[in-house]
Design a protein around this motif. Structure first.
Motif, PDB file in Angstrom:
ATOM      1  N   TYR A  87       0.833  -1.204   0.000  1.00 56.42           N
ATOM      2  CA  TYR A  87       0.000   0.000   0.000  1.00 56.42           C
ATOM      3  C   TYR A  87       0.867   1.253   0.000  1.00 56.42           C
ATOM      4  O   TYR A  87       0.620   2.207  -0.744  1.00 56.42           O
ATOM      5  CB  TYR A  87      -0.921  -0.007   1.222  1.00 56.42           C
ATOM      6  CG  TYR A  87      -2.056   0.975   1.130  1.00 56.42           C
ATOM      7  CD1 TYR A  87      -3.348   0.562   0.831  1.00 56.42           C
ATOM      8  CD2 TYR A  87      -1.839   2.337   1.309  1.00 56.42           C
ATOM      9  CE1 TYR A  87      -4.376   1.476   0.739  1.00 56.42           C
ATOM     10  CE2 TYR A  87      -2.862   3.252   1.215  1.00 56.42           C
ATOM     11  CZ  TYR A  87      -4.133   2.804   0.930  1.00 56.42           C
ATOM     12  OH  TYR A  87      -5.146   3.718   0.823  1.00 56.42           O
ATOM     13  N   ASP A  88       1.898   1.260   0.839  1.00 55.36           N
ATOM     14  CA  ASP A  88       2.769   2.431   0.903  1.00 55.36           C
ATOM     15  C   ASP A  88       3.503   2.655  -0.415  1.00 55.36           C
ATOM     16  O   ASP A  88       3.814   3.784  -0.779  1.00 55.36           O
ATOM     17  CB  ASP A  88       3.776   2.273   2.049  1.00 55.36           C
ATOM     18  CG  ASP A  88       3.110   2.381   3.413  1.00 55.36           C
ATOM     19  OD1 ASP A  88       1.993   2.935   3.486  1.00 55.36           O
ATOM     20  OD2 ASP A  88       3.699   1.905   4.396  1.00 55.36           O
ATOM     21  N   HIS A  89       3.776   1.576  -1.148  1.00 54.26           N
ATOM     22  CA  HIS A  89       4.428   1.700  -2.453  1.00 54.26           C
ATOM     23  C   HIS A  89       3.459   2.282  -3.487  1.00 54.26           C
ATOM     24  O   HIS A  89       3.837   3.110  -4.316  1.00 54.26           O
ATOM     25  CB  HIS A  89       4.933   0.335  -2.908  1.00 54.26           C
ATOM     26  CG  HIS A  89       5.539   0.352  -4.281  1.00 54.26           C
ATOM     27  ND1 HIS A  89       6.772   0.927  -4.534  1.00 54.26           N
ATOM     28  CD2 HIS A  89       5.080  -0.095  -5.478  1.00 54.26           C
ATOM     29  CE1 HIS A  89       7.037   0.821  -5.829  1.00 54.26           C
ATOM     30  NE2 HIS A  89       6.030   0.210  -6.417  1.00 54.26           N
TER      31      HIS A  89
ATOM     32  N   GLN B  29      -7.842   8.321  -3.912  1.00 58.47           N
ATOM     33  CA  GLN B  29      -6.658   7.511  -4.211  1.00 58.47           C
ATOM     34  C   GLN B  29      -6.981   6.024  -4.157  1.00 58.47           C
ATOM     35  O   GLN B  29      -6.445   5.240  -4.929  1.00 58.47           O
ATOM     36  CB  GLN B  29      -5.535   7.814  -3.218  1.00 58.47           C
ATOM     37  CG  GLN B  29      -4.658   8.965  -3.611  1.00 58.47           C
ATOM     38  CD  GLN B  29      -3.365   8.971  -2.820  1.00 58.47           C
ATOM     39  OE1 GLN B  29      -3.270   8.385  -1.745  1.00 58.47           O
ATOM     40  NE2 GLN B  29      -2.365   9.638  -3.347  1.00 58.47           N
ATOM     41  N   VAL B  30      -7.834   5.643  -3.228  1.00 56.91           N
ATOM     42  CA  VAL B  30      -8.209   4.230  -3.117  1.00 56.91           C
ATOM     43  C   VAL B  30      -9.000   3.802  -4.350  1.00 56.91           C
ATOM     44  O   VAL B  30      -8.825   2.691  -4.865  1.00 56.91           O
ATOM     45  CB  VAL B  30      -9.026   3.974  -1.836  1.00 56.91           C
ATOM     46  CG1 VAL B  30      -9.501   2.529  -1.777  1.00 56.91           C
ATOM     47  CG2 VAL B  30      -8.183   4.299  -0.606  1.00 56.91           C
TER      48      VAL B  30
ATOM     49  N   ARG C  92      -6.857  -0.358   8.043  1.00 58.82           N
ATOM     50  CA  ARG C  92      -5.707   0.253   8.704  1.00 58.82           C
ATOM     51  C   ARG C  92      -5.421   1.633   8.132  1.00 58.82           C
ATOM     52  O   ARG C  92      -5.169   2.594   8.856  1.00 58.82           O
ATOM     53  CB  ARG C  92      -4.477  -0.642   8.532  1.00 58.82           C
ATOM     54  CG  ARG C  92      -3.218  -0.100   9.223  1.00 58.82           C
ATOM     55  CD  ARG C  92      -1.966  -0.848   8.783  1.00 58.82           C
ATOM     56  NE  ARG C  92      -1.550  -0.484   7.438  1.00 58.82           N
ATOM     57  CZ  ARG C  92      -0.799   0.573   7.127  1.00 58.82           C
ATOM     58  NH1 ARG C  92      -0.406   1.395   8.077  1.00 58.82           N
ATOM     59  NH2 ARG C  92      -0.459   0.824   5.880  1.00 58.82           N
ATOM     60  N   ARG C  93      -5.484   1.755   6.814  1.00 56.33           N
ATOM     61  CA  ARG C  93      -5.176   3.031   6.179  1.00 56.33           C
ATOM     62  C   ARG C  93      -6.249   4.070   6.499  1.00 56.33           C
ATOM     63  O   ARG C  93      -5.932   5.213   6.832  1.00 56.33           O
ATOM     64  CB  ARG C  93      -5.047   2.840   4.665  1.00 56.33           C
ATOM     65  CG  ARG C  93      -4.672   4.083   3.900  1.00 56.33           C
ATOM     66  CD  ARG C  93      -3.387   4.742   4.361  1.00 56.33           C
ATOM     67  NE  ARG C  93      -2.257   3.846   4.364  1.00 56.33           N
ATOM     68  CZ  ARG C  93      -0.998   4.228   4.326  1.00 56.33           C
ATOM     69  NH1 ARG C  93      -0.707   5.514   4.257  1.00 56.33           N
ATOM     70  NH2 ARG C  93      -0.029   3.356   4.366  1.00 56.33           N
TER      71      ARG C  93
ATOM     72  N   PRO D 278       2.602   6.536  -2.250  1.00 54.52           N
ATOM     73  CA  PRO D 278       3.733   7.058  -1.473  1.00 54.52           C
ATOM     74  C   PRO D 278       3.496   8.451  -0.874  1.00 54.52           C
ATOM     75  O   PRO D 278       4.052   8.780   0.164  1.00 54.52           O
ATOM     76  CB  PRO D 278       4.875   7.084  -2.488  1.00 54.52           C
ATOM     77  CG  PRO D 278       4.193   7.217  -3.814  1.00 54.52           C
ATOM     78  CD  PRO D 278       2.886   6.468  -3.685  1.00 54.52           C
ATOM     79  N   ASP D 279       2.690   9.280  -1.527  1.00 51.42           N
ATOM     80  CA  ASP D 279       2.447  10.643  -1.048  1.00 51.42           C
ATOM     81  C   ASP D 279       1.033  10.742  -0.495  1.00 51.42           C
ATOM     82  O   ASP D 279       0.090  11.042  -1.223  1.00 51.42           O
ATOM     83  CB  ASP D 279       2.651  11.654  -2.184  1.00 51.42           C
ATOM     84  CG  ASP D 279       4.052  11.594  -2.750  1.00 51.42           C
ATOM     85  OD1 ASP D 279       4.997  11.521  -1.934  1.00 51.42           O
ATOM     86  OD2 ASP D 279       4.202  11.600  -3.977  1.00 51.42           O
ATOM     87  N   ASP D 280       0.893  10.491   0.792  1.00 49.87           N
ATOM     88  CA  ASP D 280      -0.428  10.456   1.416  1.00 49.87           C
ATOM     89  C   ASP D 280      -0.981  11.871   1.558  1.00 49.87           C
ATOM     90  O   ASP D 280      -0.392  12.697   2.269  1.00 49.87           O
ATOM     91  CB  ASP D 280      -0.313   9.783   2.786  1.00 49.87           C
ATOM     92  CG  ASP D 280      -1.649   9.286   3.285  1.00 49.87           C
ATOM     93  OD1 ASP D 280      -2.667   9.938   2.979  1.00 49.87           O
ATOM     94  OD2 ASP D 280      -1.684   8.243   3.961  1.00 49.87           O
TER      95      ASP D 280
END
Length: 202
Positions: free
Chosen positions: A65-67, A91-92, A135-136, A70-72
């Motif tokens: 997910y972080d990959h 984004q999701v 989680r996100r 990357p820019d939350d």
């Protein structure tokens, strides 16, 4: 031959191996033996870093997910909280695409999680994805709570509401639409986010 002593390098190899296995087959069961063999580490080293199968699966999905994101945008303080949360939710939805791309994405999801018998492997793979999504979303809400935009509390109900909304919107992207799907989707996202941000403390 170097001894496998549970170093950071072995942890990274384990995560890379597990990610590769999931990329090949999202329903793959990340067994200790299979992942350790793929990573070239001992089963003891894998257990040192990830005591349970769930811990391993959660860690690798968090890494994926972080990959992908990357820019939350939740950290972009130049925008109001509601805009940042809407941007996060967008984004999701973005990877599902619209129209043909969304239909193909849902076709794959159907083949992986709905068409087959609900084996333990299928169930574990789906629940791991669901946990990572939760989680996100919970992280986003925690950031906003730290800023005072929403009450500090257990966000479980808000998380479930937003995840259900995202599921519905992703299905809607695959269905025939009369109006601009992205315009109506934006209105729906803002309505939902306003409900989450304005919800009274209970």
């Amino acid at each position: 031959m170097a001894r496998d002593d549970g170093s950071t390098g072995s942890r990274e190899r384990i995560l890379a191996a597990a990610a590769a296995m999931l990329a090949e087959d999202l329903t793959a069961r990340l067994s200790v033996r299979a992942v350790a063999a793929r990573a070239g580490v001992s089963t003891g080293s894998l257990r040192f870093h990830f005591p349970t199968q769930r811990a391993l699966q959660d860690a690798v999905l968090a890494r994926i997910y972080d990959h992908v994101f990357p820019d939350d945008p939740i950290h972009d303080r130049s925008l109001p909280a509601r805009d940042r949360l809407v941007n996060c939710l967008r984004q999701v939805l973005a990877p599902t695409g619209v129209g043909k791309q969304a239909r193909e994405a849902w076709g794959k999801a159907y083949q992986m999680f709905i068409a087959p018998e609900p084996t333990e492997e299928v169930r574990a793979a789906y629940l791991a994805l669901e946990r990572e999504g939760g989680r996100r979303v919970e992280y986003w809400l925690t950031v906003l709570a730290d800023e005072g935009a929403i009450p500090r509390e257990d966000h479980a109900r808000r998380v479930r509401f937003l995840l259900t909304l995202l599921q519905g919107l992703s299905v809607e992207r695959a269905l025939p639409a009369e109006d601009s799907i992205l315009r109506s989707e934006t209105e729906t996202l803002y309505t939902a986010v306003d409900c989450v941000l304005d919800a009274p403390h209970t």
